[in-house]
Write a protein that holds these residues in place. Structure first.
Motif, PDB file in Angstrom:
ATOM      1  N   THR A  19       0.839  -1.204   0.000  1.00 46.12           N
ATOM      2  CA  THR A  19       0.000   0.000   0.000  1.00 46.12           C
ATOM      3  C   THR A  19       0.871   1.251   0.000  1.00 46.12           C
ATOM      4  OG1 THR A  19      -1.779  -1.150   1.161  1.00 46.12           O
ATOM      5  CG2 THR A  19      -1.803   1.260   1.224  1.00 46.12           C
ATOM      6  N   GLN A 278      -7.376  -3.536  -5.493  1.00 43.44           N
ATOM      7  CA  GLN A 278      -6.347  -4.221  -4.727  1.00 43.44           C
ATOM      8  C   GLN A 278      -5.666  -5.248  -5.615  1.00 43.44           C
ATOM      9  OE1 GLN A 278      -7.920  -6.741  -1.604  1.00 43.44           O
ATOM     10  NE2 GLN A 278      -9.664  -7.378  -2.824  1.00 43.44           N
ATOM     11  N   THR A 298      -0.377  -4.156  -6.689  1.00 43.54           N
ATOM     12  CA  THR A 298      -1.094  -3.048  -6.064  1.00 43.54           C
ATOM     13  C   THR A 298      -0.892  -1.757  -6.848  1.00 43.54           C
ATOM     14  OG1 THR A 298      -0.717  -4.136  -3.938  1.00 43.54           O
ATOM     15  CG2 THR A 298      -1.523  -1.880  -3.866  1.00 43.54           C
TER      16      THR A 298
END
Length: 361
Positions: A19, A278, A298
């Motif tokens: 992330t 995602q 990602t």
């Protein structure tokens, strides 16, 4: 470029690492003023601390902000009493509560990536699996029957509304694409088991009805068992594949394996009003914190998010940024200087991220 709020859930395992990588790349591509990443808690580890896998304030952010970026969720040892994993509930709840009915899984062989299929070159595999995301066999999750430890059953659900809307999504997507690599034909393949079960025969019939509104897009049919062979033998034939929930889940992992694996496979879960993005991989807790996870799935999911936001808000700058991110990933993989571990290289998460940012600059 307008400013967009992104509800961001890092989650479990390698989720926080990938992330952070995606945020860095997307900020590089769009500038600091375009995207605001609002971090929110959620996932299996959060459940062990708080008893909530998806806290109310996290759900509210996902509902009210422009898009959702998710790292990964789930820890194998954190389960409910029935044995199912807690972490899966995070995105499953978001799917159902936000009606994210189309799970979009691009399957594309990128430059510099070697397919396990002999003789296939970059560009030779380029299709999208559209998985119906709110019905099918998975609609029974949490509602199946387990009787005295002797009998268990789950119900397969197929509705006209659910099938029609995901079929239209697939045909609309095919219209935006350039067709299958083999023949340039825009084509939607319906994946089912219509020869065995009435539910799948109904799924096929509804998809066929929808196809009548798209005379410029060919319709094709494949049984779920047969298509696993076809995706290995003639992957260049496919353009868009639409499938029931469970079948779509299975064949999308198979497709990812033909183009480099789950570490490079993006996904988007899209409804009429919301989108969650995602990597298609899991949380991989066995390598979490070691810096060896690939951030590319990602990052590419973030590019899907930019493109979706750009179309939704008529903001072409976002689509251009998405194209730059994808081109930067292509350049990094083709150049060979920062190849992730899962692609046979020795570049960790930070190194790959920096290389993509450098390519963007």
């Amino acid at each position: 470029m307008a400013r967009y709020e992104i509800a961001t859930i890092a989650g479990d395992g390698i989720g926080p690492e990938v992330t952070r990588a995606a945020i860095r790349v997307l900020t590089e591509a769009c500038g600091r003023e375009a995207l605001e990443f609002a971090m929110r808690p959620g996932g299996a580890a959060h459940y062990t601390r708080s008893g909530a896998v998806l806290p109310d304030d996290t759900f509210a952010a996902c509902r009210d902000m422009h898009a959702i970026l998710h790292g990964a969720a789930g820890l194998p040892e954190v389960t409910y009493p029935d044995g199912t994993e807690v972490g899966n509930d995070l995105h499953l709840r978001l799917r159902f509560w936000l009606d994210l009915y189309a799970n979009v899984r691009p399957i594309q062989l990128l430059p510099g990536v070697r397919s396990p299929l002999a003789g296939v070159e970059p560009g030779g595999i380029d299709y999208v699996i559209v998985r119906e995301n709110t019905e099918g066999l998975y609609a029974s999750r949490g509602a199946g029957v387990l009787l005295r430890g002797e009998f268990a059953s789950d119900t397969l659900v197929v509705t006209r509304k659910g099938t029609e809307r995901v079929a239209r999504f697939a045909f609309d997507l095919a219209r935006k694409r350039t067709g299958a690599p083999r023949d340039g034909r825009r084509r939607v393949t319906v994946c089912d088991k219509a020869n065995i079960l009435r539910s799948y025969a109904f799924f096929r019939a509804v998809c066929t009805e929808v196809a009548a509104d798209y005379p410029d897009v060919a319709i094709d049919y494949a049984y779920a068992d047969a298509i696993t062979v076809h995706l290995l033998k003639r992957p260049d034939f496919y353009d868009v594949i639409v499938a029931e929930n469970m079948f779509g889940d299975v064949i999308s992992d198979l497709g990812a394996a033909t183009v480099g694996g789950m570490g490079i496979a993006p996904s988007g879960e899209i409804g009429d009003g919301h989108g969650l993005f995602q990597g298609a991989h899991g949380s991989a807790p066995d390598i979490a914190g070691q810096g060896v996870a690939s951030p590319l799935a990602t990052i590419l999911s973030g590019a899907l998010m930019l493109r979706w936001l750009g179309e939704r808000h008529a903001d072409p700058a976002l689509g251009e940024a998405a194209a730059r991110v994808e081109a930067a990933v292509d350049a990094v993989l083709a150049g060979g200087a920062a190849v992730p571990y899962d692609q046979g290289g020795s570049a960790g998460c930070e190194t790959v991220t920096e290389a993509v940012c450098r390519a963007l600059r």
